[in-house]
Design a protein around this motif. Structure first.
Motif, PDB file in Angstrom:
ATOM      1  N   ARG A   1      42.097 -18.733   2.515  1.00 61.69           N
ATOM      2  CA  ARG A   1      41.509 -17.448   2.154  1.00 61.69           C
ATOM      3  C   ARG A   1      42.593 -16.398   1.941  1.00 61.69           C
ATOM      4  N   SER A   2      43.651 -16.453   2.746  1.00 58.12           N
ATOM      5  CA  SER A   2      44.740 -15.474   2.592  1.00 58.12           C
ATOM      6  C   SER A   2      45.512 -15.696   1.292  1.00 58.12           C
TER       7      SER A   2
ATOM      8  N   ALA B   1      43.441 -14.343  -1.512  1.00 63.76           N
ATOM      9  CA  ALA B   1      43.304 -12.887  -1.456  1.00 63.76           C
ATOM     10  C   ALA B   1      44.515 -12.153  -2.042  1.00 63.76           C
TER      11      ALA B   1
END
Length: 254
Positions: free
Chosen positions: A112-113, A116
């Motif tokens: 997810r990072s 992002a």
């Protein structure tokens, strides 16, 4: 390479994920950090060059190896970089079954990072149209290892995989910054958290399923429940099986 930088190290060849080049771990130098050295010729030299450029860019956003030295000639390239701490996610899951659920949660959080990172800041593309063109070039040049296809396509020819890919087009784009080869061997775990990622030569803007598909496929060895947990932890309300299959088939060419 600067010979002085390499003096005093013990060398061990790393046979995992060499992709046609040579990878060495340099270690046990008093007062010196562990390093990795990648070297290759021709197309592998181009891959190493791609990795160097992406490492230098990704370092502002993620824990990745730092480039110590890069050299390039017309047909050869060498990349010396720092080693990240920890074991690969695959090693941890294989050696410590009780930690598997925690590792799945950690790699989903780390993915997810990655996704992002502002796509507008990324200078690299890995869109499926671009990768399809590369796949066709590799297929025509007979560089595709048909004996290494996933079990779901065991016995297929490269042309059969190519035809199956075309049947799934077009795809609705969902572009993010992707790792490009988000396998359990390319994620380092230390003290229960992701310490960083390696082998970023395919990083760039692509559909998020480029990474989701590879991670999901790697987790199959450890059971469907962990595959489902990975999707849940990442946060996918509606699983797109066609996109997953497309990216798994596309990966067969590389």
């Amino acid at each position: 390479m600067n010979a002085q930088e390499l003096e005093g190290y013990e060398w061990r060849r790393d046979m995992v994920g060499e992709s046609g080049g040579a990878v060495y771990r340099l270690h046990h130098k008093a007062g010196g950090p562990d390093l990795f050295l990648k070297h290759g010729k021709d197309a592998v030299a181009d891959d190493i060059t791609d990795e160097m450029a992406r490492l230098r860019w990704l370092g502002a956003y993620l824990p990745v190896p730092a480039c110590v030295r890069f050299t390039r000639s017309a047909d050869e390239a060498s990349l010396l970089m720092t080693a990240l701490p920890g074991k690969t996610a695959y090693q941890v899951m294989e050696q410590f079954p009780a930690q598997r659920m925690a590792v799945v949660a950690a790699i989903a959080k780390f993915l997810r990072s990655i996704h992002a990172i502002p796509a507008s800041a990324c200078p690299f593309t890995s869109h499926y149209e671009y990768r399809l063109a590369r796949a066709r070039e590799r297929l025509d040049a007979k560089l595709v290892d048909e004996g290494d296809f996933d079990d779901a396509r065991a016995g297929w020819t490269g042309e059969q995989v190519w035809t199956a890919l075309q049947a799934l087009l077009p795809l609705a784009p969902d572009p993010v910054v992707t790792h490009g080869d988000y396998s359990l061997d390319n994620i380092l775990i230390c003290d229960g958290e992701v310490a960083g990622c390696i082998d970023v030569g395919r990083a760039g803007i692509a559909d998020r399923y480029q990474d989701i598909a590879i991670a999901w496929n790697c987790l199959e060895e450890f059971g469907a429940s962990l595959q489902e947990e990975f999707l849940r932890q990442y946060g996918i309300p509606h699983f797109d099986r066609e996109k997953l299959n497309f990216h798994l088939m596309l990966d067969e060419f590389f």
